[in-house]
Each structure stands twice: as C-alpha cells, then as structure tokens.
Design an enzyme around this catalytic site. Structure first.
Site, PDB file in Angstrom:
ATOM      1  N   ASP A 296      11.076  23.897 -54.905  1.00 42.04           N
ATOM      2  CA  ASP A 296       9.883  24.313 -55.511  1.00 42.04           C
ATOM      3  C   ASP A 296       9.847  25.769 -56.110  1.00 42.04           C
ATOM      4  O   ASP A 296       8.926  26.006 -56.817  1.00 42.04           O
ATOM      5  CB  ASP A 296       8.608  24.503 -54.408  1.00 42.04           C
ATOM      6  CG  ASP A 296       7.439  23.704 -54.959  1.00 42.04           C
ATOM      7  OD1 ASP A 296       7.416  22.803 -55.593  1.00 42.04           O
ATOM      8  OD2 ASP A 296       6.443  24.466 -54.570  1.00 42.04           O
ATOM      9  N   ASP A 675       0.099  20.376 -41.845  1.00 40.41           N
ATOM     10  CA  ASP A 675       0.854  19.344 -40.899  1.00 40.41           C
ATOM     11  C   ASP A 675      -0.170  18.955 -39.976  1.00 40.41           C
ATOM     12  O   ASP A 675      -0.576  17.690 -39.722  1.00 40.41           O
ATOM     13  CB  ASP A 675       1.884  19.899 -40.190  1.00 40.41           C
ATOM     14  CG  ASP A 675       1.891  21.476 -39.573  1.00 40.41           C
ATOM     15  OD1 ASP A 675       0.630  22.074 -39.988  1.00 40.41           O
ATOM     16  OD2 ASP A 675       2.708  21.999 -39.190  1.00 40.41           O
TER      17      ASP A 675
END
Length: 976
Positions: A296, A675
């Site tokens: 990224d 998450d």
C-alpha cells in the site's frame, strides 16, 4: 485429443465434438450453425429451451441421442494465468494466450446476464470425471454444498472432520455456580454500600460507589460471554482420506493468502519475505495456494525484495517439503535453539541444511543491500532495471500495479516442480480519494484475487505473522469443508502467538487471557471475534451473503410481486419473511445464494438486471460473475487474455465509489479496528465463526515489548472501539431487527466497544486512596459484622472465580496477574487518551495523534524492553503513582503523630493505596528502565501535578464538615 480447427461450444467452452459415426462435426442448429455441444444441447432441451438461442429455430430433438462428443481436456482459467511470465506490471505487458470468447454479447456488444448465470449453474451441476468422459449432471444437496466433494463415499461423508470437546462438568459447573454466587454477593454488597453513605466524606463515597457500579457492569459484560467455553479437535488425516485419494487430483478447496504491508522502512522487507516464504511452503497442494502481497506504500523496495524472495523460494520450498521442517520461515527456523537433528533420518539433511543456511544468508545480504540503498531517495525518483521510472515514486498519486511472479506456468523450483502463485499488488492512489488504509487494501485484494484465482477461502495475515504450522490450512479446512459444520461458518480464527517477548511478559503482550479464555467462551456461543490476522474467511461471507440456514424467501410471481420487494401476499411464515426482508441492518447481499435456487434461468437474468449488481459490487462484469460462484473457481466464459486488465480495473481508486464496499461488503470502514467491525457485521447476518487452536501454534508474529510502543498499540485499539461506539454500527443498537446475533455474543461485542470508557472511573478510583490518606477520610463507614461478611464474601468470590477459570482454561496465575496489572496500566493511560481523542475525532473532526519519539536502546537480548520513548500517555499513571506514594508516607506520618488509635483506620487506606501501586508496578519498572533512567519531562510534569494537587487539597479540603470550624481553621493555618 484436441482438434484445433473444431469450433468451441458457446456455453461450456469445450469442443463441440463429432457425430456418432465420426463423419462430421456435431451441429445443433442447421439454420445458423450455432456452435453448441451435445451435452449442452441435452441440457437446453431438458430445461424446456427447445429453440436455438441465436436464431430461434427449433432444435432437432433426434440429435440428442445420436451425437457422441470427442474426448477433450478442459483447460481451466487458472492454468492460463501465467502463460506470459512478464504479464503484469502496470498492465504494460498482457498475456497473449488465446481462449474462448469471454462472454456472449448482444448486437451492441453488451454482456447477456442470462447466459452468464446459466454458465454459472452449468459449472456447479456438471461433474467432470476426467479426459474421455462426458460430463454428467449432478444436483448437489444444499446440506452438502459447503465442502462436500463429488465422489465421496458414504462412509467418509459420515466421519466428522472435527469434534467439540466440552469442558468437564467437574470444572465448568463449580465455575458457573461461583459466578452466580458472586453476582448475588455483588447485589448484597451494593445494597449495603448505597444504604450506608459516609456523611463526613459524602463526595468521596459517592464517587467510589459510581465507580464500583461501573466496574460491576464491566465484569458482567466480560464474564457471561464465557459461560459456554469449549475446546475443539481436528482430524487432518480424515480430511486427507476424504479429499486426497491416491492416484486422483486433490479435491481440497483453494485458498488465497493476503499479506499487507505499507512502509518497508518501518516493516522490514525481510520480515515480510519470511511471511511470504512460509506461505509458499505450506503443506497444501501448490495449485490450490495463491499468495497476494499488498504494497500500500507503492515502494520499489517492497517490489524488488519480492523479486529476490520469489527467486529464493525456488530453493527454500522444496527443502522444506523434502525434510518436513517447522517452521517454514527461514529466519525463525535457523534461529531456533533446539536440536534440529531430532526426528531427521536422511543422511543428506545436515549437508543440505548447511547449504540452505548459506543460501539464506546470501539472500539476506541482497535484501539488506536493497534496504540500505532505499534509505536515501534519488531526487529524480527510483528507476527500474529497464530504465523506466518506477510508477510509485509518488506514493499518493500512482497507477495500480500488478505483477505475477510464480504460478502454474511461471518459474518452477530447482527440482522442476510447480510453485504456488505469488502476486504483487499495489492499488491505484490519487489525490482527493479516500483510501481507508488497511481495510481498503484488503478489499482491493479481495477483488484482484476474485478476478485472477477466485479461491472460495481467504486467509489474511499481517506482514509480521508467519506460518508457524505448515498444516494450519488443513486445520481450518477440517471445519470449512465438513458438510455438517461448515454450512454457516463465515471464518475460522486462530489465536495470535508471539516471538521475542520477555519471559515475565511484563506488559501482557501475549494477551493469553483473551486468546485462551475469552475466545474459548465465545466459541461456545456464536464464535470468536475477528482479530485482524490469522483468519480464514469464506469468500461469500465477505460479499455480504447470508448463511444457507437462513429461511428461504418465497418465489416471486409476475402478477403479485416485484424483484425488489418480494411477494405481496406470502402464504406462510409472514413474520419470518418480514424479518428477513429487513436488509438495511442485517444483510448487505442483494439475495442469498440459497434464494436464487427458487428462480428459473429467465427470472434470474431479470433479477440480476433489476437488482443492479453494479451498485453493490462495482462496474466489473467479471468480478460480479465471480460473486455468484459459491464454491469459487473462475468462470468458464472468462477471457485470460484480459484478466490483468480487469484486475487493474478493480483496484482503481474510484472503483468503490457509489458501491457497498466498506459499508456492507468486504472489510468494513469507519474505524481503525476494522477487524472487530467486519466480524460483527457477519455475525449480525446470522453467520457463526469457529476458534481453532492446534497444538502447534498456527501463526506467530512480533509484538512491541517496550512500554511506550505497547501503550501506543493499546491506544490505537481503544480508539477504534470508541469510533465504533459513536457510529451507527454500535452493538448497543445495531442489528436487533432480525434476532440473528445471540444475546451473549452481543454482550461480548458491547464489551469490546465500551471498555475504553472504564478508564474514567478507573482514574478516579485510583486517585481515591491518596485522597483518603491525605485527608484522613475514607469511603467506607465503620463495618458491622454483616457488612464484613459481604466484603469478605466478595473478595473470596473474586479469588475463587479466577482459580476456577485457571483450572478449565489452562492459563497460569502469572498470566492472569499480568493481565490484571495491564488492565489498570492501560486503563489509566492509553484508554483515557483514546476516549478523548475519539470524541474529538468523531464529534469535532479533530484528528489528534499521540506520536512517540524513540531514544537509544541497549543492544542486548530484549534490549527493546528497556527502551524509553517520550509520550504524553505516560503522564497520568506516573502522576497516580506519585500521589499514592506521597499518600502512604503522609498516612504513616499522621498515624505516628496521633498514636495507636489511628493505626486501625490506616490499614484499610494503605491497603487500598498498595492495590494501586502493585497494579502499576510494571509501569514503574518500565518507566525507570534498566538503569533507572527516566525522561526528565515525565518526572517534572508528574511531580508538579502531584505537588500542586496535594497542596491545593490541603488548602481547600472540601470534604471537611462546614460545622467543624476549628479543624478548618487548622487547615487554613498551614503555611503552604
């Protein structure tokens, strides 16, 4: 035998074959010569389509019994992916392999959705039994669609692949009884505390009661989700017997691994490389494994190190499999302080191990050279070997990049064997677009992998979490591929284990109580929460589909229903259908996979068009088609020549705009702890998860072991919980409509988002002992005999609960105590800052970052443990320590002056203060460092705050009764 000039069937992509006498090519329609094979023609006629789909001429029914198809070899799309070894980077070089047309098109060149869905159903219903055999249609029962392999014997089907091992009644029953007893005692305790206020120090008493009530609520939220703890065992040998028969291709499900990294200077490329190497060497069929590495940060260092890693993998992977070594991350394998010759019987092992270690050291030198070179960026930017500028020189403005290194037709290992596919991915970034950090990168990998491989399962790992158990994937498949277990399972979560932590685990980095106690408890309810790494997902669950056990919506009819709203007059189970129709909060999917079975082909094509898949999944017909493939695999109508282009398209920065990505499908946006949010959404849709704890830990990672970094990590987690609390996804009010989230599971999720707020009463409660010692007041009146019984019973119930919890969970007393200590340390520091930062960010839009600045550390084992880093998070706990130490000294001084009668009341106050000091002792130890070195600024601020607070308190003393003027005058007379 393949005939290159024979036309290909437009439905299945195979050659149309010859007529039975072998005199010519089979022709289904003599009017327009539309290419269709005999098997597909049989299927069309059987389904009631008796006319050619191109010209409309009726088929000759007699053809269905006279044609015989020439044996062919069906080529899968995955096999074509790497025919061009330089396919990939920035889509400049595209694979040129030829294949069937990618899709049926109409006169305007647009895809016909009807044919796409028909192709999907054909793929699901046809069994291919090898070259030379005609495909045979099989309808798979719904109960066996998850993980049921075609051709399994009845005996194997009946054998379970896993088993639940309940906690023995001799351990769990006393545990539950003590919890109930403790709850009753807690009620009697609060009855006494509320009905017996301390008039002389009413403010202190009221503060303490409010804090204690909050602590009791927190205990209930944490305790009751542990009511049904369970253990599980897996049978990997049974898995192999069922899905890997000798002489037959493996029928194990494919898995796509995701590894995410951002900055190679903060996340060393060597660590990421070890994670990748451990994945490539897993004990799993190589054609079933694909590893996607998300860069990224678009760093050329990450790309070049992956090139070196792919080359070294050609030596490392066969070495691991030949000698069955563990772990299969070279850095950690060669650094093991064990007898590496144990269980090794091959004479060549020592020689080859020595040679492999030398090769690895040479590989490390090459990677370290790349890291050293990357320390200073050239003014003109980085340049690739062919002289072209690196596309990612501007990390915030660069195109999407994909490079396939290894795979079906790529480089093989030194023994000539195929290697798993390795793919480098860097999604496009442009100014003005929101990229959503890790969650956005994971969603980009979901789409890329769906286009290139589309494995039904996804395993995501952080770049510093390597595969410690090469059979970890098989452990997960024992649940996911078991037809009796895997039907409603959205993911398999493995516990996190860590390397490089000091033996005493001073700051509870191992988090053993959470992973070995709380998660086991959740496994007995609806499943563990997703913790961000070491998790195997069922891909369809990430797409927002509900589990198969959900009630089927009734089939719509043209006269009384519409595709969006369902039937106007359901015949039965009205309340159930209405509950399932509340998709806004519970189901992001347009329809469940099970619901589509009630429609015929024409209705499906209308449904797909009218429900507008593009608004949910984005403008990619290839990706949308992959979402319909419940058991994974690439569409037979896909065109491998355009796959890289399509993969580049789905990682473009504008692809997610006006879609459901990050809102209802994929990793969910809106919190730095994506998450927890992602797992919560799945559980709200009715899915359940499973906790898998193999004897040998599946994955291992690294954790920050010094005080400042540990607090900074906890601050980030707590901030994410505050963000979820202030969002629409807060478990307090989200997802009540369908009743799919069990109550105890909801309590667990509520606990994960409210625990940072415990910092407020905890700071107040830790301040009370010092105040009591400095003022001579106390929060509890003189105890009666009955009150003493309630206090003693409460302490004994707390101790008994902990002992019984240790008994059934297997955690040690030291681990439980470390967890208790860090609960206080984190609560009065990182959690407190997270609450204020969260409110500033969510309500005022102010994004405040508490950064850390590193100082020098000792270059010894666990040297980082003693590293001192300045951060404002250190001030509150340091202040509390100083206050309580000053209070203890003041209390003893006062008792010495007043005589023996003052020692009795002093005992309770000093006990209270020592409770705080003992819990903060690891913090004090870390603050002082190896040689008692502490940043001057920390000492100055802490002493200043403690001194000012103490002097102001003596001067004001608000808890002294107004009527006691002599005492008031005495306090005022003190010369401050």
């Amino acid at each position: 035998m393949m005939h290159p000039e024979m036309p290909l069937c437009n439905t299945c992509g195979e050659q149309v074959g010859f007529v039975s006498n072998g005199t010519g090519v089979f022709v289904g329609c003599h009017e327009c010569n539309f290419p269709i094979c005999k098997a597909c023609l049989d299927y069309e006629i059987k389904e009631g389509h008796n006319a050619c789909i191109q010209c409309g001429t009726p088929y000759d029914v007699s053809l269905t019994n006279v044609a015989e198809k020439e044996p062919v070899t069906h080529t899968t799309m995955a096999g074509h992916l790497n025919h061009s070894q330089d396919a990939g980077l920035h889509a400049r070089n595209i694979s040129t392999v030829s294949t069937v047309d990618s899709e049926m098109i109409d006169e305007d060149g647009n895809p016909i959705w009807k044919n796409r869905v028909e192709s999907w159903k054909d793929k699901k219903n046809k069994k291919k039994k090898g070259a030379g055999k005609v495909a045979k249609e099989v309808q798979i029962p719904v109960e066996q669609q998850m993980g049921e392999t075609q051709g399994s014997t009845e005996a194997n089907t009946m054998q379970p692949l896993s088993q639940i091992i309940p906690i023995p009644k001799s351990q769990i029953t006393p545990y539950r009884v003590v919890i109930i007893v403790r709850l009753i005692i807690l009620g009697l305790f609060f009855h006494y505390r509320i009905t017996n206020p301390v008039e002389s120090s009413y403010g202190l008493w009221l503060t303490s009661v409010i804090c204690e009530i909050w602590f009791a609520i927190s205990w209930v939220l944490d305790q009751f989700p542990k009511w049904y703890p369970i253990n599980r065992v897996t049978f990997t040998d049974e898995l192999s017997a069922r899905y890997e028969r000798e002489g037959e291709p493996s029928e194990l499900a494919a898995v796509d691994f995701f590894v995410s990294t951002v900055d190679p200077l903060k996340e060393p490329p060597l660590i990421t490389a070890n994670t990748v190497l451990s994945i490539l060497a897993v004990d799993y069929p190589v054609d079933k494994v694909s590893c996607y590495v998300s860069d990224d940060g678009a760093a050329m260092l990450s790309f070049e190190s992956l090139v070196e890693t792919a080359e070294f993998a050609r030596k490392w992977v066969p070495f691991c499999k030949r000698f069955s070594i563990e772990p299969r991350a070279p850095e950690f394998y060669f650094s093991q302080k064990i007898d590496y010759l144990k269980d090794k019987v091959q004479p060549s092992f020592v020689k080859e191990r020595r040679a492999m270690k030398r090769d690895y050291e040479e590989y490390k030198v090459r990677v370290n050279a790349l890291v050293a070179k990357a320390q200073k960026t050239p003014e003109e930017g980085w340049t690739m070997q062919d002289g072209t500028p690196w596309p990612g020189n501007n990390t915030r403005d660069h195109p999407g990049m994909i490079q396939v290194f290894l795979g079906h037709s790529g480089a093989r290992d030194i023994e000539g064997n195929e290697l798993p596919r390795l793919v480098y991915v860097s999604r496009e970034k442009r100014p003005g677009y929101q990229h959503h950090k890790k969650a956005g990168a994971e969603n980009a990998l979901v789409r890329v992998s769906a286009v290139l491989t589309n494995a039904p399962y996804i395993l995501n790992l952080d770049c510093d979490h390597y595969v410690n158990n090469s059979k970890a994937v098989r452990e997960a498949m024992c649940f996911l591929m078991d037809p009796q277990v895997g039907r409603d399972v959205c993911y398999i979560q493995f516990p996190q284990r860590f390397d490089g932590i000091d033996r005493s685990d001073r700051y509870a980095n191992r988090n053993t109580v959470f992973f070995d106690v709380n998660m086991k408890g959740l496994d007995g309810i609806q499943g563990p929460v997703y913790v961000g790494t070491g998790c195997v997902f069922y891909r369809q669950a990430l797409y927002g589909y509900g589990p198969q056990s959900l009630p089927t919506l009734p089939k719509p009819s043209s006269s009384s229903s519409c595709c969006c709203c369902g039937p106007k007059k359901p015949k039965k189970n009205l309340e159930e259908f209405q509950r399932d129709s509340r998709r806004d909060d519970l189901n992001a999917a347009i329809f469940n996979l099970k619901e589509i079975e009630s429609y015929d082909e024409y209705e499906r094509s209308l449904l797909i068009s009218q429900m507008s898949f593009e608004k949910t999944f984005g403008m990619s017909s290839v990706f949308i088609e992959s979402t319909l493939m419940e058991n994974g695999g690439l569409a037979e109508s896909a065109n491998p020549a355009t796959m890289i282009n399509e993969a580049i398209h789905v990682i473009s920065c504008g692809y997610e705009e006006k879609t459901a990505w990050g809102k209802e499908i994929g990793w969910i946006y809106g919190s730095v702890t994506e998450d927890i949010l992602t797992g919560f959404k799945m559980h709200c849709r009715g899915w359940r998860s499973i906790y898998c704890m193999p004897v040998r830990p599946a994955f291992k990672g690294s954790a920050p072991i010094n005080l400042s970094d540990r607090l900074h990590q906890v601050l980030r987690w707590a901030l994410g919980s505050v963000e979820i609390f202030l969002s629409r996804h807060c478990p307090l009010w989200y997802g009540w409509g369908g009743g799919r989230l069990k109550l105890l599971q909801r309590l667990a999720y509520i606990n994960t988002i409210v625990y940072p707020f415990t910092s407020l009463p905890l700071v107040a409660y830790c301040t009370l002992p010092a105040i009591c010692l400095l003022t001579g007041k106390f929060i509890i009146p003189t105890l009666s005999n009955l009150a003493a019984v309630w206090f003693l019973g409460l302490f004994l119930s707390i101790i008994t609960t902990s002992v019984l919890e240790i008994r059934w969970s297997g955690v040690s007393i030291e681990e439980l105590w470390r967890n208790e200590q860090f609960w206080v340390i984190g609560g009065v520091s990182a959690h407190l800052f997270a609450v204020f930062q969260g409110f500033l960010k969510m309500l005022a839009g102010v994004d405040t970052n508490f950064t850390v600045t590193a100082k020098a550390a000792d270059d010894l084992e666990f040297g980082e443990l003693y590293m001192i880093k300045w951060t404002t998070v250190l001030i509150p706990p340091t202040t509390l320590l100083v206050l309580n130490l000053v209070g203890v000294v003041a209390g003893f001084s006062d008792a010495l002056n007043k005589g023996y009668e003052a020692w009795g009341p002093l005992f309770g106050k000093v006990f209270f203060a020592f409770w705080v000091i003992l819990h903060l002792y690891p913090f004090l130890k870390g603050l002082m460092g190896r040689q008692n070195r502490t940043p001057t600024i920390v000492i100055l601020w802490s002493v200043l705050l403690a001194s000012v607070f103490s002097l102001v308190w003596v001067k004001i003393d608000p808890f002294v009764s107004k009527g006691d003027s002599s005492l008031t005058q005495g306090c005022i007379a003190i010369d401050c």
